[in-house]
Design a protein around this motif. Structure first.
Motif, PDB file in Angstrom:
ATOM      1  N   ALA A 135       2.520  -3.641  28.131  1.00 32.82           N
ATOM      2  CA  ALA A 135       3.952  -3.505  28.384  1.00 32.82           C
ATOM      3  C   ALA A 135       4.180  -3.238  29.858  1.00 32.82           C
ATOM      4  CB  ALA A 135       4.544  -2.372  27.546  1.00 32.82           C
ATOM      5  N   GLY A 136       5.397  -3.519  30.304  1.00 29.33           N
ATOM      6  CA  GLY A 136       5.757  -3.283  31.695  1.00 29.33           C
ATOM      7  C   GLY A 136       6.367  -4.528  32.313  1.00 29.33           C
ATOM      8  N   HIS A 137       7.203  -4.293  33.308  1.00 33.10           N
ATOM      9  CA  HIS A 137       7.912  -5.406  33.957  1.00 33.10           C
ATOM     10  C   HIS A 137       7.748  -5.264  35.461  1.00 33.10           C
ATOM     11  CE1 HIS A 137      11.604  -8.242  33.500  1.00 33.10           C
ATOM     12  NE2 HIS A 137      11.016  -8.462  34.672  1.00 33.10           N
ATOM     13  N   LEU A 138       7.259  -6.316  36.087  1.00 32.31           N
ATOM     14  CA  LEU A 138       7.093  -6.370  37.532  1.00 32.31           C
ATOM     15  C   LEU A 138       8.145  -7.314  38.115  1.00 32.31           C
ATOM     16  CD1 LEU A 138       3.228  -6.830  37.605  1.00 32.31           C
ATOM     17  CD2 LEU A 138       4.453  -4.788  38.370  1.00 32.31           C
ATOM     18  N   VAL A 139       8.824  -6.859  39.156  1.00 36.06           N
ATOM     19  CA  VAL A 139       9.818  -7.690  39.838  1.00 36.06           C
ATOM     20  C   VAL A 139       9.408  -7.832  41.295  1.00 36.06           C
ATOM     21  CG1 VAL A 139      12.240  -7.997  40.446  1.00 36.06           C
ATOM     22  CG2 VAL A 139      11.626  -6.896  38.282  1.00 36.06           C
ATOM     23  N   LEU A 140       9.170  -9.059  41.723  1.00 41.26           N
ATOM     24  CA  LEU A 140       8.786  -9.342  43.099  1.00 41.26           C
ATOM     25  C   LEU A 140       9.991  -9.945  43.812  1.00 41.26           C
ATOM     26  CD1 LEU A 140       6.144  -9.359  41.328  1.00 41.26           C
ATOM     27  CD2 LEU A 140       5.162 -10.851  43.073  1.00 41.26           C
ATOM     28  N   VAL A 141      10.398  -9.338  44.903  1.00 38.31           N
ATOM     29  CA  VAL A 141      11.562  -9.818  45.634  1.00 38.31           C
ATOM     30  C   VAL A 141      11.111 -10.719  46.770  1.00 38.31           C
ATOM     31  CG1 VAL A 141      13.622  -9.195  46.935  1.00 38.31           C
ATOM     32  CG2 VAL A 141      12.890  -7.784  44.992  1.00 38.31           C
ATOM     33  N   ARG A 176      -0.071 -13.574  28.095  1.00 35.05           N
ATOM     34  CA  ARG A 176      -0.383 -13.098  26.737  1.00 35.05           C
ATOM     35  C   ARG A 176      -0.648 -11.596  26.677  1.00 35.05           C
ATOM     36  NH1 ARG A 176      -1.562 -17.338  23.197  1.00 35.05           N
ATOM     37  NH2 ARG A 176      -1.675 -19.381  24.188  1.00 35.05           N
ATOM     38  N   THR A 177      -0.234 -10.882  27.712  1.00 35.09           N
ATOM     39  CA  THR A 177      -0.548  -9.454  27.783  1.00 35.09           C
ATOM     40  C   THR A 177       0.613  -8.542  27.409  1.00 35.09           C
ATOM     41  OG1 THR A 177       0.120  -9.239  30.097  1.00 35.09           O
ATOM     42  CG2 THR A 177      -2.159  -9.942  29.665  1.00 35.09           C
ATOM     43  N   GLY A 178       1.812  -9.078  27.317  1.00 36.44           N
ATOM     44  CA  GLY A 178       2.992  -8.247  27.086  1.00 36.44           C
ATOM     45  C   GLY A 178       3.661  -7.802  28.368  1.00 36.44           C
ATOM     46  N   VAL A 179       3.085  -8.146  29.527  1.00 39.23           N
ATOM     47  CA  VAL A 179       3.669  -7.804  30.823  1.00 39.23           C
ATOM     48  C   VAL A 179       4.610  -8.930  31.250  1.00 39.23           C
ATOM     49  CG1 VAL A 179       3.193  -7.341  33.263  1.00 39.23           C
ATOM     50  CG2 VAL A 179       1.654  -6.460  31.486  1.00 39.23           C
ATOM     51  N   THR A 180       5.769  -8.565  31.767  1.00 39.83           N
ATOM     52  CA  THR A 180       6.756  -9.529  32.243  1.00 39.83           C
ATOM     53  C   THR A 180       6.759  -9.546  33.762  1.00 39.83           C
ATOM     54  OG1 THR A 180       8.139  -9.113  30.305  1.00 39.83           O
ATOM     55  CG2 THR A 180       9.191 -10.194  32.173  1.00 39.83           C
ATOM     56  N   VAL A 181       6.863 -10.743  34.349  1.00 41.64           N
ATOM     57  CA  VAL A 181       6.929 -10.897  35.802  1.00 41.64           C
ATOM     58  C   VAL A 181       8.180 -11.693  36.151  1.00 41.64           C
ATOM     59  CG1 VAL A 181       5.820 -11.807  37.875  1.00 41.64           C
ATOM     60  CG2 VAL A 181       4.411 -10.836  36.031  1.00 41.64           C
ATOM     61  N   THR A 182       8.980 -11.159  37.046  1.00 37.81           N
ATOM     62  CA  THR A 182      10.190 -11.834  37.505  1.00 37.81           C
ATOM     63  C   THR A 182      10.142 -11.995  39.013  1.00 37.81           C
ATOM     64  OG1 THR A 182      11.572 -10.986  35.696  1.00 37.81           O
ATOM     65  CG2 THR A 182      12.710 -11.695  37.692  1.00 37.81           C
ATOM     66  N   LEU A 183      10.457 -13.198  39.474  1.00 38.08           N
ATOM     67  CA  LEU A 183      10.602 -13.467  40.907  1.00 38.08           C
ATOM     68  C   LEU A 183      12.090 -13.521  41.227  1.00 38.08           C
ATOM     69  CD1 LEU A 183       9.634 -14.428  43.747  1.00 38.08           C
ATOM     70  CD2 LEU A 183       9.712 -16.768  42.832  1.00 38.08           C
ATOM     71  N   ILE A 184      12.516 -12.742  42.210  1.00 38.14           N
ATOM     72  CA  ILE A 184      13.898 -12.765  42.678  1.00 38.14           C
ATOM     73  C   ILE A 184      13.929 -13.442  44.046  1.00 38.14           C
ATOM     74  CG2 ILE A 184      15.894 -11.379  43.339  1.00 38.14           C
ATOM     75  CD1 ILE A 184      15.263 -11.240  40.357  1.00 38.14           C
ATOM     76  N   GLU A 185      14.802 -14.432  44.193  1.00 43.95           N
ATOM     77  CA  GLU A 185      14.923 -15.148  45.459  1.00 43.95           C
ATOM     78  C   GLU A 185      16.367 -15.065  45.945  1.00 43.95           C
ATOM     79  OE1 GLU A 185      11.673 -18.579  45.686  1.00 43.95           O
ATOM     80  OE2 GLU A 185      13.120 -18.965  44.091  1.00 43.95           O
ATOM     81  N   PRO A 186      16.686 -14.036  46.717  1.00 44.00           N
ATOM     82  CA  PRO A 186      18.049 -13.910  47.231  1.00 44.00           C
ATOM     83  C   PRO A 186      18.318 -14.855  48.393  1.00 44.00           C
ATOM     84  CG  PRO A 186      16.850 -11.804  47.254  1.00 44.00           C
ATOM     85  CD  PRO A 186      15.858 -12.901  47.087  1.00 44.00           C
ATOM     86  N   GLY A 187      19.585 -15.217  48.515  1.00 48.18           N
ATOM     87  CA  GLY A 187      20.052 -15.842  49.743  1.00 48.18           C
ATOM     88  C   GLY A 187      20.461 -14.727  50.694  1.00 48.18           C
ATOM     89  N   PHE A 188      21.540 -14.943  51.424  1.00 47.41           N
ATOM     90  CA  PHE A 188      21.981 -13.917  52.371  1.00 47.41           C
ATOM     91  C   PHE A 188      22.741 -12.814  51.651  1.00 47.41           C
ATOM     92  CE2 PHE A 188      21.633 -17.633  55.266  1.00 47.41           C
ATOM     93  CZ  PHE A 188      20.672 -17.102  56.121  1.00 47.41           C
ATOM     94  N   VAL A 189      22.331 -11.577  51.899  1.00 45.46           N
ATOM     95  CA  VAL A 189      22.974 -10.397  51.330  1.00 45.46           C
ATOM     96  C   VAL A 189      23.435  -9.532  52.494  1.00 45.46           C
ATOM     97  CG1 VAL A 189      22.668  -8.353  49.888  1.00 45.46           C
ATOM     98  CG2 VAL A 189      21.541 -10.510  49.269  1.00 45.46           C
ATOM     99  N   LYS A 190      24.635  -9.002  52.394  1.00 40.54           N
ATOM    100  CA  LYS A 190      25.204  -8.204  53.483  1.00 40.54           C
ATOM    101  C   LYS A 190      24.509  -6.847  53.540  1.00 40.54           C
ATOM    102  CE  LYS A 190      29.600  -6.601  55.449  1.00 40.54           C
ATOM    103  NZ  LYS A 190      29.281  -7.210  56.769  1.00 40.54           N
ATOM    104  N   THR A 191      23.527  -6.756  54.407  1.00 41.64           N
ATOM    105  CA  THR A 191      22.773  -5.526  54.615  1.00 41.64           C
ATOM    106  C   THR A 191      22.559  -5.359  56.118  1.00 41.64           C
ATOM    107  OG1 THR A 191      20.611  -6.612  54.570  1.00 41.64           O
ATOM    108  CG2 THR A 191      21.521  -5.894  52.440  1.00 41.64           C
ATOM    109  N   PRO A 192      22.188  -4.174  56.563  1.00 37.36           N
ATOM    110  CA  PRO A 192      21.897  -4.002  57.995  1.00 37.36           C
ATOM    111  C   PRO A 192      20.829  -4.980  58.493  1.00 37.36           C
ATOM    112  CG  PRO A 192      22.121  -1.871  56.950  1.00 37.36           C
ATOM    113  CD  PRO A 192      22.147  -2.885  55.845  1.00 37.36           C
ATOM    114  N   MET A 193      19.856  -5.301  57.644  1.00 35.98           N
ATOM    115  CA  MET A 193      18.782  -6.195  58.059  1.00 35.98           C
ATOM    116  C   MET A 193      19.288  -7.607  58.358  1.00 35.98           C
ATOM    117  SD  MET A 193      15.064  -6.824  56.259  1.00 35.98           S
ATOM    118  CE  MET A 193      15.624  -7.870  54.910  1.00 35.98           C
ATOM    119  N   ALA A 194      20.369  -8.028  57.677  1.00 35.53           N
ATOM    120  CA  ALA A 194      20.863  -9.397  57.835  1.00 35.53           C
ATOM    121  C   ALA A 194      21.729  -9.577  59.072  1.00 35.53           C
ATOM    122  CB  ALA A 194      21.653  -9.805  56.601  1.00 35.53           C
ATOM    123  N   GLU A 195      22.179  -8.487  59.673  1.00 35.76           N
ATOM    124  CA  GLU A 195      23.088  -8.591  60.812  1.00 35.76           C
ATOM    125  C   GLU A 195      22.436  -9.323  61.981  1.00 35.76           C
ATOM    126  OE1 GLU A 195      24.508  -4.731  61.793  1.00 35.76           O
ATOM    127  OE2 GLU A 195      25.480  -4.408  59.856  1.00 35.76           O
TER     128      GLU A 195
END
Length: 260
Positions: A135-141, A176-195
């Motif tokens: 069990a468990g869920h991994l999210v890679l940004v 087949r292990t019960g672990v979930t993996v999600t890839l997140i692919e953002p575009g531009f998000v208004k954050t200090p880093m994007a300025e």
């Protein structure tokens, strides 16, 4: 939104998407473990999460330090099994912009160390806990920048392309292990880093909007979630156009942006 995740770890939680994700998950009965490098900002994020009824623990930690990240994940999991881990910390923005002769080698190494090795340093110890218990869920940004080599940030694009390939491989490895993996692919998000980043206003989302959409995708156990859809579709199309045409378009756009 009721959550199936009661214990959540987030790296890069002191600002931007990471901070917004912490607040998106904050609710009574939820424990958040927030990692970052800025103690004051982490404390402020944790306080906002506690106002929403969540339990929030913070730790100053550098994702490029493999031993420290192992300790961060294992200590949280020892206290209470983690349900969800976001490998979110990243280095980008103005620090990732290339000069006409490319990125300085020190900057390039820092980008790779944070955006790729930092993700591995977060995921690897979590995976060692998740797989045995099934069990468990991994999210890679990652980033939509990983779909094309952008002229203003070649190394950043490469680091995010590597994250996408890593996520795909992990998803197939753990199928087949019960672990979930999600890839997140953002575009531009208004954050200090994007300025100041070229074209950063293009189809830009706010951090709270992005976090809400990411959380919904994670709750739905989606393997990949890219946003905004129109920009993701455009980049998908570009990958199937003749490379010389895409080269010409992106090079011209870069020159027009006025960046070095």
């Amino acid at each position: 939104m009721a959550s199936s995740f009661a214990h959540v770890a987030i790296t890069g939680a002191s600002s931007g998407i990471g901070a917004a994700l912490a607040e998106a998950h904050a609710a009574p009965g939820v424990r958040l473990v927030l990692g970052g490098r800025d103690a004051a900002r982490l404390a402020a994020v944790a306080a906002r999460c506690r106002e929403k009824g969540a339990e929030a623990a913070v730790q100053c930690v550098d994702v490029t330090d493999a031993a420290a990240m192992r300790g961060f994940i294992e200590a949280a999991d020892d206290l209470r099994p983690l349900d969800l881990v976001y490998a979110n910390a990243g280095l980008g923005g103005l620090r990732a912009l290339a000069a006409p002769d490319g990125e300085a080698i020190e900057a390039a190494h820092a980008i790779i160390a944070t955006n790729l090795a930092g993700v591995v340093n977060t995921v690897a110890p979590a995976l060692r806990r998740f797989v045995p218990r099934g069990a468990g869920h991994l999210v890679l940004v990652g980033s939509l920048a990983g779909r094309l080599g952008l002229p203003h940030s070649p190394v950043y694009s490469a680091s995010k392309a590597a994250v996408a390939a890593y996520a795909d491989g992990l998803r197939r490895l753990t199928a087949r292990t019960g672990v979930t993996v999600t890839l997140i692919e953002p575009g531009f998000v208004k954050t200090p880093m994007a300025e100041g980043v070229p074209s950063s206003a293009l189809m830009q989302w706010s951090a709270p909007r992005a976090a809400a959409a990411i959380r919904a995708a994670v709750e739905a156990r989606r393997p990949v979630y890219a946003f905004p859809f129109a920009l993701a579709a455009l980049l998908h199309l570009a990958r199937h156009l003749p490379r010389p045409l895409v080269d010409a378009i992106l090079s011209a756009a870069h020159r027009k942006s006025g960046q070095p």
